[in-house]
Design an enzyme around this catalytic site. Structure first.
Site, PDB file in Angstrom:
ATOM      1  N   GLU A   7      -1.154  -5.603   8.779  1.00 28.11           N
ATOM      2  CA  GLU A   7      -0.430  -4.877   9.813  1.00 28.11           C
ATOM      3  C   GLU A   7      -1.060  -5.128  11.184  1.00 28.11           C
ATOM      4  O   GLU A   7      -2.287  -5.180  11.311  1.00 28.11           O
ATOM      5  CB  GLU A   7      -0.427  -3.376   9.518  1.00 28.11           C
ATOM      6  N   GLU A  28       9.337  -3.625  10.962  1.00 30.25           N
ATOM      7  CA  GLU A  28       9.662  -2.302  10.425  1.00 30.25           C
ATOM      8  C   GLU A  28       9.971  -1.314  11.530  1.00 30.25           C
ATOM      9  O   GLU A  28       9.239  -1.215  12.522  1.00 30.25           O
ATOM     10  CB  GLU A  28       8.503  -1.750   9.570  1.00 30.25           C
ATOM     11  N   ASP A  87       0.843  -1.197   0.000  1.00 28.63           N
ATOM     12  CA  ASP A  87       0.000   0.000   0.000  1.00 28.63           C
ATOM     13  C   ASP A  87       0.880   1.249   0.000  1.00 28.63           C
ATOM     14  O   ASP A  87       0.386   2.372  -0.070  1.00 28.63           O
ATOM     15  CB  ASP A  87      -1.003   0.002   1.152  1.00 28.63           C
ATOM     16  N   SER A  88       2.199   1.031   0.012  1.00 30.32           N
ATOM     17  CA  SER A  88       3.147   2.117  -0.222  1.00 30.32           C
ATOM     18  C   SER A  88       2.937   2.743  -1.597  1.00 30.32           C
ATOM     19  O   SER A  88       3.447   3.842  -1.874  1.00 30.32           O
ATOM     20  CB  SER A  88       4.589   1.600  -0.107  1.00 30.32           C
ATOM     21  N   ASP A 124      -0.639  -6.329  -0.078  1.00 31.42           N
ATOM     22  CA  ASP A 124      -1.033  -5.645   1.150  1.00 31.42           C
ATOM     23  C   ASP A 124      -2.555  -5.553   1.244  1.00 31.42           C
ATOM     24  O   ASP A 124      -3.226  -5.276   0.239  1.00 31.42           O
ATOM     25  CB  ASP A 124      -0.475  -4.225   1.169  1.00 31.42           C
ATOM     26  N   LYS A 142      -0.732  -9.467   3.205  1.00 28.55           N
ATOM     27  CA  LYS A 142      -0.015  -8.928   4.359  1.00 28.55           C
ATOM     28  C   LYS A 142      -0.947  -8.057   5.187  1.00 28.55           C
ATOM     29  O   LYS A 142      -1.689  -7.227   4.645  1.00 28.55           O
ATOM     30  CB  LYS A 142       1.209  -8.113   3.918  1.00 28.55           C
TER      31      LYS A 142
END
Length: 265
Positions: free
Chosen positions: A117, A184, A46-47, A85, A115
């Site tokens: 978070e 991270e 999602d970057s 993501d 993925k």
């Protein structure tokens, strides 16, 4: 064609002491290039919100945007494991939502894993997705979707109690059935301890050299993101190369040197 990489291969790499390589990809040409040189995991991050769409952060990124990029990357890769993501609010509302959206990324997008978070607070969500046979990569530490709670992009694990909380998060992700976890923005000593205590692989970004593998945003690696980050080694200045090429094009067009006779029909 080289053997297709699966989540089982990623675990074997950790067990064999072989470092895992992971890079972001958002489109067909980059996926094709990165795959052809042997990157182990391609992440449709999602970057993309920051480096592709120009958003201030990752929070505005939608499922449809991730789906678009995932489909493009899936068409370009043959060997690498493809992870997508799950964007903000695609898994936080309810477990049925999380399962449905994870399933879409696999069924429609061509992803082979997703993925998520978060640590212990998303343990049940990770387990629910794994229970329908979709591999999950965790992500703890500096989690960009939590920037408002964290007060910005701040290193996690430096204050008293934070390191133990991160270890608890990592163990929760592993117990939930994830096949790996991104660490991270974590101090090296904490990331090393987590990597040592977990059975599954850790993928570091700003977490020191002792993780099972490393990930970078491809635009940071190539000098295309317009930002300089302490933990992101820039391997070339592609922005300058592109600028120089375009300047030469403008000069040739304005000077009547393009197209030439050979370039005309």
């Amino acid at each position: 064609m080289e053997k297709k990489i699966t989540v089982l291969d990623i675990q074997n790499m950790k067990d064999d002491g072989q470092k895992i390589t992971m890079l972001t990809a958002y489109d067909y040409p980059f996926a094709r290039i990165l795959d052809s040189v042997g990157v182990d995991i391609l992440l449709v991050g999602d970057s993309s919100g920051s480096v592709i769409a120009g958003y201030e952060n990752t929070l505005p990124v939608t499922m449809e945007e991730v789906m678009y990029h995932t489909k493009a990357v899936a068409r370009g890769r043959k060997r690498a494991l493809l992870v997508a993501d799950m964007p903000f609010m695609s898994y936080q509302v309810s477990i049925p939502d999380a399962r449905r959206n994870a399933g879409r990324l696999v069924k429609e997008g061509g992803a082979e894993a997703v993925k998520i978070e978060g640590g212990i607070q998303v343990k049940d969500t990770i387990k629910a997705i794994v229970d329908i046979d979709i591999p999950v990569m965790g992500h703890i530490g500096l989690t960009p979707q939590s920037i408002h709670r964290m007060g910005g992009y701040k290193i996690q694990g430096k204050k008293e109690g934070q390191a133990e909380a991160l270890i608890t998060d990592a163990l929760a992700v592993e117990e939930a059935g994830a096949f790996s976890v991104v660490l991270e923005g974590i101090p090296t000593i904490v990331a090393e301890r987590i990597t040592r205590e977990l059975k599954f692989p850790t993928i570091g970004i700003g977490a020191g050299p002792h993780c099972s593998g490393q990930v970078l945003v491809i635009h940071d690696l190539l000098g295309l993101s317009g930002r300089k980050l302490k933990f992101a080694r820039q391997y070339m200045d592609l922005e300058k190369n592109i600028s120089d090429a375009v300047k030469n094009y403008l000069k040739d067009v304005r000077g009547g040197n393009f197209p030439s006779e050979e370039e005309s029909f």
